[in-house]
Design a protein around this motif. Structure first.
Motif, PDB file in Angstrom:
ATOM      1  N   GLY A 276       0.811  -1.205   0.000  1.00  0.00           N
ATOM      2  CA  GLY A 276       0.000   0.000   0.000  1.00  0.00           C
ATOM      3  C   GLY A 276       0.845   1.255   0.000  1.00  0.00           C
ATOM      4  N   ASP A 277       0.192   2.377  -0.309  1.00  0.00           N
ATOM      5  CA  ASP A 277       0.895   3.654  -0.328  1.00  0.00           C
ATOM      6  C   ASP A 277       0.690   4.366   1.000  1.00  0.00           C
ATOM      7  N   TYR A 278       1.584   4.116   1.928  1.00  0.00           N
ATOM      8  CA  TYR A 278       1.495   4.725   3.255  1.00  0.00           C
ATOM      9  C   TYR A 278       1.848   6.211   3.218  1.00  0.00           C
TER      10      TYR A 278
ATOM     11  N   LYS B 185       2.575  13.617  10.630  1.00  0.00           N
ATOM     12  CA  LYS B 185       2.812  13.651  12.073  1.00  0.00           C
ATOM     13  C   LYS B 185       3.726  12.491  12.502  1.00  0.00           C
ATOM     14  N   SER B 186       4.516  11.969  11.568  1.00  0.00           N
ATOM     15  CA  SER B 186       5.425  10.852  11.843  1.00  0.00           C
ATOM     16  C   SER B 186       6.615  11.334  12.668  1.00  0.00           C
ATOM     17  N   GLY B 187       7.293  10.384  13.316  1.00  0.00           N
ATOM     18  CA  GLY B 187       8.468  10.755  14.089  1.00  0.00           C
ATOM     19  C   GLY B 187       9.134   9.559  14.724  1.00  0.00           C
TER      20      GLY B 187
ATOM     21  N   LEU C 192      -2.903   7.009  13.174  1.00  0.00           N
ATOM     22  CA  LEU C 192      -1.672   6.218  13.295  1.00  0.00           C
ATOM     23  C   LEU C 192      -1.699   5.107  12.264  1.00  0.00           C
ATOM     24  N   GLN C 193      -0.685   5.090  11.386  1.00  0.00           N
ATOM     25  CA  GLN C 193      -0.602   4.066  10.346  1.00  0.00           C
ATOM     26  C   GLN C 193       0.255   2.879  10.789  1.00  0.00           C
TER      27      GLN C 193
ATOM     28  N   VAL D 237       9.451   4.336  16.563  1.00  0.00           N
ATOM     29  CA  VAL D 237       9.286   5.054  15.293  1.00  0.00           C
ATOM     30  C   VAL D 237       7.821   4.903  14.900  1.00  0.00           C
ATOM     31  N   TRP D 238       7.181   5.993  14.486  1.00  0.00           N
ATOM     32  CA  TRP D 238       5.774   5.907  14.081  1.00  0.00           C
ATOM     33  C   TRP D 238       5.543   6.695  12.804  1.00  0.00           C
ATOM     34  N   GLU D 239       4.524   6.240  12.065  1.00  0.00           N
ATOM     35  CA  GLU D 239       4.058   6.913  10.857  1.00  0.00           C
ATOM     36  C   GLU D 239       2.615   7.310  11.091  1.00  0.00           C
ATOM     37  N   ALA D 240       2.319   8.599  10.921  1.00  0.00           N
ATOM     38  CA  ALA D 240       0.981   9.106  11.197  1.00  0.00           C
ATOM     39  C   ALA D 240       0.751  10.395  10.412  1.00  0.00           C
TER      40      ALA D 240
END
Length: 127
Positions: free
Chosen positions: A6-8, A18-20, A42-43, A111-114
């Motif tokens: 998928g295209d995150y 809002k990733s970090g 949150l992805q 680590v998060w992707e959002a």
């Protein structure tokens, strides 16, 4: 960007990214929402325990207390966990921040992707 289908990146390009990443040493606010009427989605999140501590746990949640994960067992050094909520992500409670709740003395890296976007329809008043 973490591997996966998928295209995150799409929603993070269209809306506010809002990733970090952060060193985990205790309870912390990871990212803050812009204002009322907006929500963070949150992805994915990846947690790596660098120094475990028996009985320690990590929980991702919003600032209203809604749990988004686990808790992760942070008792063992080298433990790693990945959450994947897909490209659309899981919505935090509207107008809340993304937080980590730490129980115990374990440390590590998160680590998060959002992304965030407006989720409340604004009403126009006639004048």
């Amino acid at each position: 960007c973490m591997a996966g289908g998928g295209d995150y990146t799409r929603n993070r390009r269209i809306h506010e990214n809002k990733s970090g990443d952060t060193s985990v040493t205790g309870d912390a606010t990871l990212t803050t929402v812009r204002k009322a009427g907006y929500s963070i989605f949150l992805q994915r999140a990846h947690a790596h325990v660098t120094t475990g501590s028996p009985g320690s746990t990590w929980t991702l949640q919003d600032s209203a207390g809604k749990k988004l994960s686990g808790p992760f067992d942070a008792g063992t050094s080298g433990a790693a966990y990945t959450l994947d909520f897909g490209p659309e992500g899981v919505q935090l409670t509207e107008a809340t921040d993304l937080k980590i709740d730490v129980s115990g003395a374990a440390t590590g890296i998160l680590v998060w992707e959002a992304y965030q976007r407006q989720t409340k329809t604004l009403e126009m008043s006639a004048t």
